[in-house]
Design an enzyme around this catalytic site. Structure first.
Site, PDB file in Angstrom:
ATOM      1  N   GLN A  82       0.818  -1.212   0.000  1.00 33.17           N
ATOM      2  CA  GLN A  82       0.000   0.000   0.000  1.00 33.17           C
ATOM      3  C   GLN A  82       0.855   1.266   0.000  1.00 33.17           C
ATOM      4  OE1 GLN A  82      -4.035  -0.033   2.100  1.00 33.17           O
ATOM      5  NE2 GLN A  82      -2.843  -1.322   3.460  1.00 33.17           N
TER       6      GLN A  82
ATOM      7  N   ILE B 276      14.351  -9.429   1.705  1.00 32.98           N
ATOM      8  CA  ILE B 276      15.017  -8.674   2.765  1.00 32.98           C
ATOM      9  C   ILE B 276      15.481  -9.570   3.914  1.00 32.98           C
ATOM     10  CG2 ILE B 276      13.821  -6.534   2.204  1.00 32.98           C
ATOM     11  CD1 ILE B 276      12.103  -6.970   4.758  1.00 32.98           C
TER      12      ILE B 276
ATOM     13  N   THR C  97       2.191  -8.069   7.462  1.00 35.85           N
ATOM     14  CA  THR C  97       1.143  -7.288   8.127  1.00 35.85           C
ATOM     15  C   THR C  97      -0.137  -8.074   8.391  1.00 35.85           C
ATOM     16  OG1 THR C  97       0.356  -6.468   5.976  1.00 35.85           O
ATOM     17  CG2 THR C  97       1.977  -5.106   7.155  1.00 35.85           C
TER      18      THR C  97
ATOM     19  N   ASP D  58       1.279   0.820  15.631  1.00 38.58           N
ATOM     20  CA  ASP D  58       0.697   1.028  16.958  1.00 38.58           C
ATOM     21  C   ASP D  58       0.677  -0.260  17.779  1.00 38.58           C
ATOM     22  OD1 ASP D  58      -2.508  -0.039  16.680  1.00 38.58           O
ATOM     23  OD2 ASP D  58      -1.458   0.439  14.819  1.00 38.58           O
TER      24      ASP D  58
ATOM     25  N   TYR E 239       2.603 -10.264  15.897  1.00 41.69           N
ATOM     26  CA  TYR E 239       2.830  -9.153  14.967  1.00 41.69           C
ATOM     27  C   TYR E 239       3.502  -7.981  15.675  1.00 41.69           C
ATOM     28  CZ  TYR E 239       1.841  -5.100  12.038  1.00 41.69           C
ATOM     29  OH  TYR E 239       1.959  -3.928  11.315  1.00 41.69           O
TER      30      TYR E 239
ATOM     31  N   TRP F 149      -3.888   1.822  11.199  1.00 40.24           N
ATOM     32  CA  TRP F 149      -5.127   1.786  10.419  1.00 40.24           C
ATOM     33  C   TRP F 149      -4.918   2.281   8.975  1.00 40.24           C
ATOM     34  CZ3 TRP F 149     -10.099   3.223  13.612  1.00 40.24           C
ATOM     35  CH2 TRP F 149     -10.110   2.504  14.816  1.00 40.24           C
TER      36      TRP F 149
END
Length: 292
Positions: free
Chosen positions: A11, A37, A62, A102, A125, A150
């Site tokens: 994204q 990576i 993610t 977060d 995560y 978000w």
């Protein structure tokens, strides 16, 4: 400025590539098919060959729920990958800009989280992302950790796209109303990263460290959904909007625990770099782009 972007198909990565096109900067954009990576030798080779001024790491595992059952993969991508990139950046005297989350916090604070607040991730995560942060900090002197929350945009899978898709076939939806945060437009994250890269590479800004960047105003997921549907109706993207029924976290159990509070305080990044919080409502003004 020579910029190496990892996770270029994600994204934020997609937005970075689009925004840097025709800017005159030399950009090497690599997705996971072109750069693994987690392979330290491959990373070191790519970085030495290109010798960037800045590495922007937009690659990450993610899938929050999948991470609970894929912990080895999550840590490889979210901890080992950033460490490899940061070590390579240090070798060529480049800066590294790394996106975090977060989820490094417990999510139970009253009020917004400051960069200086204690971390306490509650799942795989969050733990993998926190260890990635620590690896970057310890491996490269010139580092920026950008925590966000978000995230949504025109590409990839995200909450906005899911809501618009469900709205086409449902009259009502149950959406969690007791988790709060700041929706953040991927394009705004990309713009913030480019702004910071320019500041540290071309303007000699040395305010390295950890920063929060997310959207305002803070809302619940249910309120976010309601706004999406209101905007979609205004723009004739939807002919009618479903009723949003606010449900509790307990009503919607998931493998990974979600933070009740994902509010991030963004004053530090505004004071240091002049970057305002993401205006997520403005980013919903062309919802037809999310339907493609």
């Amino acid at each position: 400025m020579k910029i190496l972007i990892t996770g270029s198909n994600g994204q934020v990565g997609t937005c970075l590539v689009n925004q840097l096109a025709n800017t005159g900067h030399d950009v090497l954009a690599l997705d996971r098919d072109k750069l693994d990576i987690t392979d330290s030798e491959q990373v070191m080779s790519a970085v030495r060959d290109y010798c960037p001024d800045v590495i922007i790491n937009a690659a990450a595992h993610t899938a929050v729920d999948k991470a609970e059952s894929e912990s080895e993969l999550a840590f490889a991508i979210n901890r080992d990958g950033p460490q490899n990139l940061a070590q390579a950046a240090q070798q060529v005297n480049a800066a590294i800009l790394h996106i975090s989350t977060d989820y490094v916090f417990a999510g139970n604070k009253v009020g917004s989280y400051l960069e200086s607040d204690d971390t306490d991730p509650q799942g795989v995560y969050g733990k993998s992302k926190l260890e990635g942060e620590l690896a970057v900090v310890s491996s490269c002197d010139k580092h920026i950790i950008l925590r966000t929350a978000w995230v949504f945009g025109e590409s990839g899978n995200n909450f906005v796209k899911t809501m618009l898709r469900l709205a086409q076939s449902r009259d009502s939806l149950g959406v969690v109303g007791d988790q709060f945060g700041g929706p953040t437009y991927a394009g705004d994250i990309a713009a913030a990263l480019i702004h910071i890269a320019t500041a540290v590479v071309e303007q000699g800004n040395s305010d390295f460290g950890t920063y929060h960047f997310s959207g305002l105003p803070h809302v619940s997921w249910a309120q976010f959904a309601q706004t999406i549907f209101d905007k979609a109706l205004e723009q004739s993207v939807l002919s009618s909007k479903p009723i949003v029924n606010s449900i509790t976290t307990a009503d919607y159990p998931t493998p990974a625990k979600r933070p009740e509070n994902s509010r991030l305080d963004t004053q530090k990044i505004t004071q240091t770099f002049g970057i305002a919080a993401s205006d997520w409502q403005a980013a919903l003004c062309h919802l037809d782009d999310y339907m493609a």
